[in-house]
Design an enzyme around this catalytic site. Sequence first.
Site, short mmCIF file in Angstrom:
data_model
loop_
_atom_site.label_atom_id
_atom_site.label_comp_id
_atom_site.label_asym_id
_atom_site.label_seq_id
_atom_site.Cartn_x
_atom_site.Cartn_y
_atom_site.Cartn_z
CB SER A 235 -0.91 0.03 1.23
OG SER A 235 -1.75 -1.10 1.27
N1 SAH Z 1 -0.83 -4.78 4.06
C1 SAH Z 1 -0.05 -5.03 2.86
C2 SAH Z 1 -0.78 -4.58 1.60
C3 SAH Z 1 -1.34 -5.73 1.00
S1 SAH Z 1 -2.21 -5.67 -0.51
C4 SAH Z 1 1.32 -4.39 2.93
O1 SAH Z 1 1.59 -3.65 3.87
O2 SAH Z 1 2.13 -4.66 2.05
C5 SAH Z 1 -3.54 -6.74 -0.02
C6 SAH Z 1 -3.18 -8.14 0.39
O3 SAH Z 1 -4.39 -8.78 0.82
C7 SAH Z 1 -2.63 -9.02 -0.74
O4 SAH Z 1 -1.41 -9.58 -0.36
C8 SAH Z 1 -3.71 -10.09 -0.93
O5 SAH Z 1 -3.19 -11.35 -1.31
C9 SAH Z 1 -4.34 -10.14 0.46
N2 SAH Z 1 -5.70 -10.69 0.53
C10 SAH Z 1 -6.74 -10.50 -0.32
N3 SAH Z 1 -7.81 -11.22 0.10
C11 SAH Z 1 -7.44 -11.86 1.24
C12 SAH Z 1 -8.09 -12.77 2.13
N4 SAH Z 1 -9.34 -13.23 1.94
N5 SAH Z 1 -7.39 -13.23 3.19
C13 SAH Z 1 -6.11 -12.84 3.43
N6 SAH Z 1 -5.44 -11.99 2.61
C14 SAH Z 1 -6.09 -11.52 1.53
#
Ligand code: SAH
Length: 217
Positions: free
Chosen positions: A65
């Site tokens: 993000s």
């Molecule tokens: N917090 C992260 C940003 C992640 S982007 C950071 O600091 O880098 C969103 C993430 O959510 C992705 O890695 C995606 O695979 C995950 N995601 C999406 N749906 C999900 C679910 N049902 N359970 C767990 N993770 C999920």
Amino acid sequence: MVVDTHRHRGLRQQLVKELKTKGIRDERILDAFMQIPRHFFLEKTFAEWAYKDVAFPIDADQTISQPFTVAMQTSLLNIKKGDKVLEIGTGSGFQASVLYYIGAKVYTIERQKKLFEKTEKFLHDLGFGNVRTLFGDGYEGAPRFAPFDKIIITAGAVEIPKKLIDQLKPNGLMVIPLGDESGVQKMLRITKNEDGSLTRENFGNYRFVPFLKGVNI
Ligand code: SAH
């Protein structure tokens, strides 16, 4: 091996300044951005991008993000030292690291197996091994460790997951980007009141990768 240099610290200082001008006031959060080497969380070839205020692709078609979004979601959570926090969407581990750095007890779930394994090892090597990383579907939450003081969702949801509300303590907070299929979400802060009712506050529009159901092995 990736190193942290004087130049990187300079870039972090610039980023912190930028976050301040965009309205981030919490000194603990600004300090986390000053101290955590964000370029370690990106592929080496993209290290240049680590301190620009933009989202960036990481592994498995996912993104880390934008710094402002991380700072904003963190400040909406009103973290008190020792708060038990569940993060949905571990991704690069950066958001989890910021929460941990400012004193939360962090549990974080990722649905992509490869990304989960990579980030788990990375956080351990970085010295953030106390962040509890879990592989699974975030829609299920982490019942074994519930209830939580705070829950943060870092993927774009189209509904408020009931199981996650159930895992929130009374007076607990959830920060969730909630939208529709268009790919734009409103950043909501949801308070779970003593009587179980929910209060919503809206903090404007954001864009996240989708909150998907199930896991990806
Ligand atoms: N917090 C992260 C940003 C992640 S982007 C950071 O600091 O880098 C969103 C993430 O959510 C992705 O890695 C995606 O695979 C995950 N995601 C999406 N749906 C999900 C679910 N049902 N359970 C767990 N993770 C999920």
